[in-house]
Design an enzyme around this catalytic site. Sequence first.
Site, short mmCIF file in Angstrom:
data_model
loop_
_atom_site.label_atom_id
_atom_site.label_comp_id
_atom_site.label_asym_id
_atom_site.label_seq_id
_atom_site.Cartn_x
_atom_site.Cartn_y
_atom_site.Cartn_z
N ALA A 116 15.90 13.24 17.31
CA ALA A 116 17.13 13.48 16.06
C ALA A 116 17.37 12.23 15.48
O ALA A 116 17.12 11.26 16.10
CB ALA A 116 18.22 13.93 16.93
N GLY B 281 14.36 14.77 20.59
CA GLY B 281 14.11 16.06 19.79
C GLY B 281 12.69 16.20 19.35
O GLY B 281 12.14 17.24 19.00
N GLU C 243 11.03 17.81 22.11
CA GLU C 243 11.64 19.15 22.18
C GLU C 243 10.84 20.08 20.99
O GLU C 243 10.66 21.39 21.20
CB GLU C 243 13.14 19.39 21.98
CG GLU C 243 13.90 18.83 23.04
CD GLU C 243 15.34 18.51 22.97
OE1 GLU C 243 15.62 17.72 21.90
OE2 GLU C 243 16.28 19.37 23.47
N GLU D 104 17.27 11.53 25.92
CA GLU D 104 18.68 11.69 25.25
C GLU D 104 19.71 10.96 26.32
O GLU D 104 20.68 10.34 25.84
CB GLU D 104 19.07 13.08 25.14
CG GLU D 104 18.62 13.54 23.91
CD GLU D 104 17.08 14.25 24.10
OE1 GLU D 104 16.37 13.78 25.13
OE2 GLU D 104 16.68 15.25 23.34
C1 LIG Z 1 20.64 18.45 18.75
C2 LIG Z 1 20.09 17.26 19.58
C3 LIG Z 1 18.73 16.98 19.65
C4 LIG Z 1 18.34 15.94 20.66
O1 LIG Z 1 18.26 16.50 21.73
C5 LIG Z 1 18.97 14.64 20.53
C6 LIG Z 1 17.98 13.57 20.36
O2 LIG Z 1 16.77 13.49 19.95
S1 LIG Z 1 18.47 11.90 20.41
C7 LIG Z 1 17.31 10.76 20.04
C8 LIG Z 1 16.23 10.67 21.07
N1 LIG Z 1 15.47 9.77 20.73
C9 LIG Z 1 15.27 8.61 21.56
O3 LIG Z 1 15.87 8.30 22.43
C10 LIG Z 1 14.33 7.58 20.99
C11 LIG Z 1 14.92 6.25 20.45
N2 LIG Z 1 13.73 5.43 19.90
C12 LIG Z 1 12.92 4.70 20.69
O4 LIG Z 1 12.90 4.80 21.75
C13 LIG Z 1 12.47 3.72 19.89
O5 LIG Z 1 12.75 3.59 18.56
C14 LIG Z 1 10.51 4.15 19.51
C15 LIG Z 1 9.85 4.18 20.92
C16 LIG Z 1 10.61 5.65 18.64
C17 LIG Z 1 9.97 3.14 18.51
O6 LIG Z 1 10.06 1.90 19.07
P1 LIG Z 1 9.60 0.66 18.20
O7 LIG Z 1 8.40 0.83 17.69
O8 LIG Z 1 9.86 -0.55 19.22
O9 LIG Z 1 10.69 0.57 17.02
P2 LIG Z 1 12.24 0.21 17.33
O10 LIG Z 1 12.76 0.66 18.41
O11 LIG Z 1 12.47 -0.95 16.90
O12 LIG Z 1 12.91 1.25 16.17
C18 LIG Z 1 12.38 1.08 14.70
C19 LIG Z 1 13.55 1.51 13.88
O13 LIG Z 1 13.93 2.74 13.82
C20 LIG Z 1 14.97 3.02 14.27
N3 LIG Z 1 15.06 4.30 15.24
C21 LIG Z 1 14.34 4.54 16.31
N4 LIG Z 1 14.61 5.83 16.69
C22 LIG Z 1 15.47 6.44 15.90
C23 LIG Z 1 16.32 7.52 15.94
N5 LIG Z 1 16.05 8.59 16.84
N6 LIG Z 1 16.91 7.74 14.99
C24 LIG Z 1 17.23 7.08 13.96
N7 LIG Z 1 16.87 5.68 13.96
C25 LIG Z 1 15.92 5.33 14.77
C26 LIG Z 1 15.68 1.95 15.10
O14 LIG Z 1 16.95 1.72 14.80
C27 LIG Z 1 14.86 0.76 14.11
O15 LIG Z 1 15.65 0.52 13.01
P3 LIG Z 1 15.57 -0.77 12.15
O16 LIG Z 1 16.63 -0.59 11.19
O17 LIG Z 1 14.39 -1.10 12.08
O18 LIG Z 1 16.26 -1.71 13.42
#
Ligand SMILES: CCC[C@H](O)CC(=O)SCCNC(=O)CCNC(=O)[C@H](O)C(C)(C)COP(=O)([O-])OP(=O)([O-])OC[C@H]1O[C@@H](n2cnc3c(N)ncnc32)[C@H](O)[C@@H]1OP(=O)([O-])[O-]
Length: 578
Positions: free
Chosen positions: A61, A100, A103, A123
């Site tokens: 998400a 998500g 999911e 999450e």
């Molecule tokens: C109804 C509920 C549904 C659901 O159950 C809830 C969820 O899914 S909760 C979500 C569950 N998901 C998670 O917990 C996953 C969270 N994300 C991660 O773990 C890592 O970002 C990922 C492994 C994906 C990439 O790693 P990497 O390659 O080292 O890259 P990076 O980490 O440096 O990120 C690059 C840029 O992307 C941005 N950004 C990232 N994710 C999101 C996001 N979801 N959203 C928005 N932005 C996001 C991040 O801020 C950064 O922005 P900036 O402006 O460049 O600073």
Amino acid sequence: MAQFARVSRSVGLITLQNPPVNALSALARQGIVDAVKRALSDPKVKSVVICGQNGIFCGGADIKEFGTNITGPPLVPMIHAIEASNKPVVAAIEGSAFGGGLELALGCHYRVAHSKAKLGLTEVTLGLLPAAGGTQRLPRLIGVPAALNLITTGRHVTAAEALQLGIVDQVTDHNTVDEAVKFALSVAGKSLDARRISTYPCPCPSDVDALFEEVMQKVRQSARGAIAPIACVQAVRAAATLPYSQGMEREQELMATLFTSGQARALQYCFFAQRAVGRWSMPSGARWDTSKPRSIHKAAVIGLGTMGRGIAVALAQTGLSVVAVETQEKQFMEAKKMVSGMMERGAKRHGTAPPLDKITYSQNIQAVADVDLVIEAVFEDMALKEKVFQQLSTICKQGTFLCTNTSALDVDHLASQTRNPELVVGMHFFAPAHVMKLLEVVYGPRSSPQAVATAMQLGKKMGKVSVAVGNCRGFVGNRMLKPYLEQALFLLEEGATPELVDGALEEFGFALGVFKMSDLSGLDVGWKVRKGDGLVEPGLASGPSARIRQGRRYSPLGDLLCEQGRFGQKTGQGWYRY
Ligand SMILES: CCC[C@H](O)CC(=O)SCCNC(=O)CCNC(=O)[C@H](O)C(C)(C)COP(=O)([O-])OP(=O)([O-])OC[C@H]1O[C@@H](n2cnc3c(N)ncnc32)[C@H](O)[C@@H]1OP(=O)([O-])[O-]
């Protein structure tokens, strides 16, 4: 935000397009809903593949939407529509499928993953639970114990583990989308009755109550006050005990409480803050995006006390060749044993081989001549560090970066001891250095942008959150710690015990109480700093006047311990006895 194309004549290919991580923003969700409708209504399309552009399936998400007025189609009905489709839908998972994103993949009928992909319901790390059906589908797919483990920890699993657990159907080393298209062609027209996870019974051990009782106890202990892991257990329990639709209602209810909680807001702030610190700048105008780091292949650590040992392990675990130098015979022998033990324990936890061959030990500082970067971690004594930097400056090959793991001393003064002050920066680790994620990269007025960029990049490679900070007494971390420790000492003077204070902090959520943490880091380090600051005056250790120093309330308790040689864990006694 989601592109539709027909490929191989009969496969509808839906590509998520929301850089950088294809997060499921309102527009992305709308794009998927539209593309799925198109695929299902096109008679030429017999099966569907969902993938993400730029080598990443989906980061979940859109966290930036949380706390705003969320518009667009909700995730849950979107995923239900995919699962209910009468054409097979295959998820092609490259890079990451988190939260998500996973999911969404669980709503598909099949999942093909690249061997390097990582999957997880992450999450909980954001103070939430998987609320797009994750807590209901995953236990139905892989069983309650495995699902609880993944959902309550948010841990990432490799494609190989996902295959073993039954989360994915196929793992490939080739082009994932091509393989998923082949897969989609092979399953076109087949019955999907056995492929909709929400219709599966939840495989569950006979004594559900006992299982959840035990898990809840363990989770409460490790969660240390965090509410999301507890809600995760409650949601999975609903999967194990209720029909799917009621389980979904429970999932939504629990999510509603978490969604607006202060803990979720704080953890999400932390998520973005950890990324924001990567965009560093210096007063000179040098910045993260204009400064080029140099690659580091071989590094050295000087001094194998508590910090040096941890740093050596962290470097070796990153895959670097490490030269570990300790000149004192007794400490040298002890450190070799300890470092190997630390690596063996770490490897055992991760089920990998310990990188013992990455470290070579020496009692001679000349052994660092050919390394790309040195981290000095000798005792916190300016005269000693000056000498080490003077030696390093003559021994090391041209261009070697010289870093100091000082916690408070003047990095610029150390730089002035060398021929190339632009190569000098601070790399301040926190104990235990192979575990703690924070790293301060301290730039002095003469540190080159390349030296800062290299230390920042090395920190990131080591899995640290690297923060570039200016050169001032105590930098940022210890300036934050000082009032915290000070107040803890005042509590002792007012009648609390170290156990009481630590207990309260740990119950609140700290991994270690402040006194345990100080014993681990070594009490002599702060003592030395306080002496340097002129705060430790012999003969002034008691009486009310001794409680005011340099115009502020002062507690000499830490000094009294040090006077008795109680330096913490390393001497067997500190605030505690070991
Ligand atoms: C109804 C509920 C549904 C659901 O159950 C809830 C969820 O899914 S909760 C979500 C569950 N998901 C998670 O917990 C996953 C969270 N994300 C991660 O773990 C890592 O970002 C990922 C492994 C994906 C990439 O790693 P990497 O390659 O080292 O890259 P990076 O980490 O440096 O990120 C690059 C840029 O992307 C941005 N950004 C990232 N994710 C999101 C996001 N979801 N959203 C928005 N932005 C996001 C991040 O801020 C950064 O922005 P900036 O402006 O460049 O600073």
